[in-house]
Design an enzyme around this catalytic site. Structure first.
Site, PDB file in Angstrom:
ATOM      1  CB  VAL A 147      -0.963   0.014   1.203  1.00  0.00           C
ATOM      2  CG1 VAL A 147      -1.992  -1.093   1.066  1.00  0.00           C
ATOM      3  CG2 VAL A 147      -0.214  -0.108   2.515  1.00  0.00           C
ATOM      4  CE  LYS A 148       2.377   5.108  -4.960  1.00  0.00           C
ATOM      5  NZ  LYS A 148       2.226   5.604  -6.359  1.00  0.00           N
ATOM      6  CG  LEU A 149       0.352   4.283   3.498  1.00  0.00           C
ATOM      7  CD1 LEU A 149       0.694   3.496   4.756  1.00  0.00           C
ATOM      8  CD2 LEU A 149      -1.055   4.853   3.582  1.00  0.00           C
TER       9      LEU A 149
END
Length: 367
Positions: A147-149
């Site tokens: 997941v990109k954060l």
């Protein structure tokens, strides 16, 4: 190491791998999956990972037919807009993870990852962001999904929470050494919580990316404004200087007592990613063991056709990085202001990209 010229056949990508740099494709979209293009890139050894961009997805949703069938099915079921956006994203994430699974398996989980932003409005807060990231990861249900954060205060808090839950993360938008140090702290903290919970740390991967072209663009804008005697000679030097200092901090982190305790529990290093976009020179000039170069399709082709590598450009180069930063500061570059501007622009772009994706999906549901 001497300069090597590569003219064709993808040899430069193999040389990147030999230098410890994994080539990733930046810009996942449905047509890459349905056309078999991604499968061919992976089978040919040209791509070892993929990352997505809501703006790229929005352009394909609104400008083509790749998503039409799924949108039609969702519309028939009267699926809410946010749920529909997540359905499209999760489908792409699952399919891309499946294409990269052979790489993931053959490298024992070192490579073969796919990263995607959670379906949440940027700036929604750490808890909401972490929950949205967990929902996307659950919907993907693949061990090679990340997941990109964003590397904001809330984004890093969410990243730590995700890591503590055993969810792999891709931290984006790192524009300074100080912010990278905060990323390392969040990474260590998240893994320590995961270890305390009895999770398998080897199954919790992470990458941290610097948008190098944006760093240069902002610094160069300041240089052109100052117009000093040395300004012209310093254009295009900021990103490499920052990258060299960040890489040194990366090495220091892996030499710490804290990391050794995590490594003994099975943790893998958090790899640095150079988000180069279409910037072929960055692929050539940012080379060091244990890193990733994420490039567009156009850059991938250009690197294969005319790429030149000069060996490792980062290891042991922190002195050169500090010298370059000092010269830039003397020329009038206020790095703190540059960082603040870049972080504000990054957040604004993220908001705009997600609005664009929601609008495109909404239009598709009504079509």
């Amino acid at each position: 190491m001497g300069e090597r010229t590569v003219t064709s056949g993808g040899e430069v990508l193999q040389e990147l791998l030999a230098e410890g740099v994994s080539p990733w494709l930046d810009g996942l979209r449905r047509s890459l999956l349905t056309s078999g293009a991604l499968a061919r890139l992976v089978a040919g050894g040209r791509v070892r990972g993929v990352t997505s961009d809501p703006a790229v997805l929005a352009a394909e949703v609104s400008g083509g037919t790749a998503y039409a069938q799924q949108l039609s099915h969702l519309a028939c079921r009267s699926v809410p807009l946010t749920t529909a956006v997540q359905a499209l994203c999760a489908y792409d994430l699952r399919a891309a993870c499946d294409e990269l699974r052979p790489v993931f398996d053959s490298t024992d989980g070192l490579d073969g990852h796919v990263s995607m932003d959670p379906v949440v409005r940027p700036g929604s807060g750490a808890r909401a962001t972490a929950d949205a990231a967990a929902a996307l990861h659950l919907a993907a249900c693949r061990p090679n999904a990340l997941v990109k954060l964003p590397a904001t205060d809330d984004g890093l808090a969410a990243a730590g929470e995700c890591l503590a839950r055993g969810i792999g993360v891709h931290v984006t938008g790192i524009h300074s050494v100080r912010r990278y140090e905060q990323v390392v702290e969040a990474w260590f903290g998240g893994l320590e919580r995961a270890r305390a919970a009895g999770l398998d740390l080897a199954a919790v991967p992470s990458v941290a990316s610097l948008p190098v072209a944006r760093i240069d663009a902002e610094a160069d804008g300041w240089l052109r404004e100052t117009g000093g005697r040395d300004a012209a000679g310093l254009l295009g030097t900021a990103a490499l200087a920052v990258a060299r200092l960040v890489y040194r901090r990366y090495e220091e982190g892996l030499g710490s007592v804290r990391w050794r305790a995590l490594a003994s529990a099975g943790a893998r290093p958090q790899r640095l990613m150079w988000a180069v976009g279409s910037g072929v020179p960055y692929v050539e000039s940012l080379v060091a063991w244990g890193t990733v170069s994420a490039m567009s399709e156009a850059a991938l082709v250009a690197v294969e056709e005319r790429g030149r590598l000069r060996g490792d450009t980062l290891t042991g180069q922190d002195g050169a990085g500090r010298g370059a930063v000092a010269r830039l500061e003397r020329a009038g570059i206020p790095f703190d202001e540059v960082t603040k501007t870049l972080e504000a622009e990054s957040l604004a772009q993220a908001v705009s990209s997600w609005r664009g994706l929601r609008d495109a999906v909404g239009a598709g549901l009504r079509a």
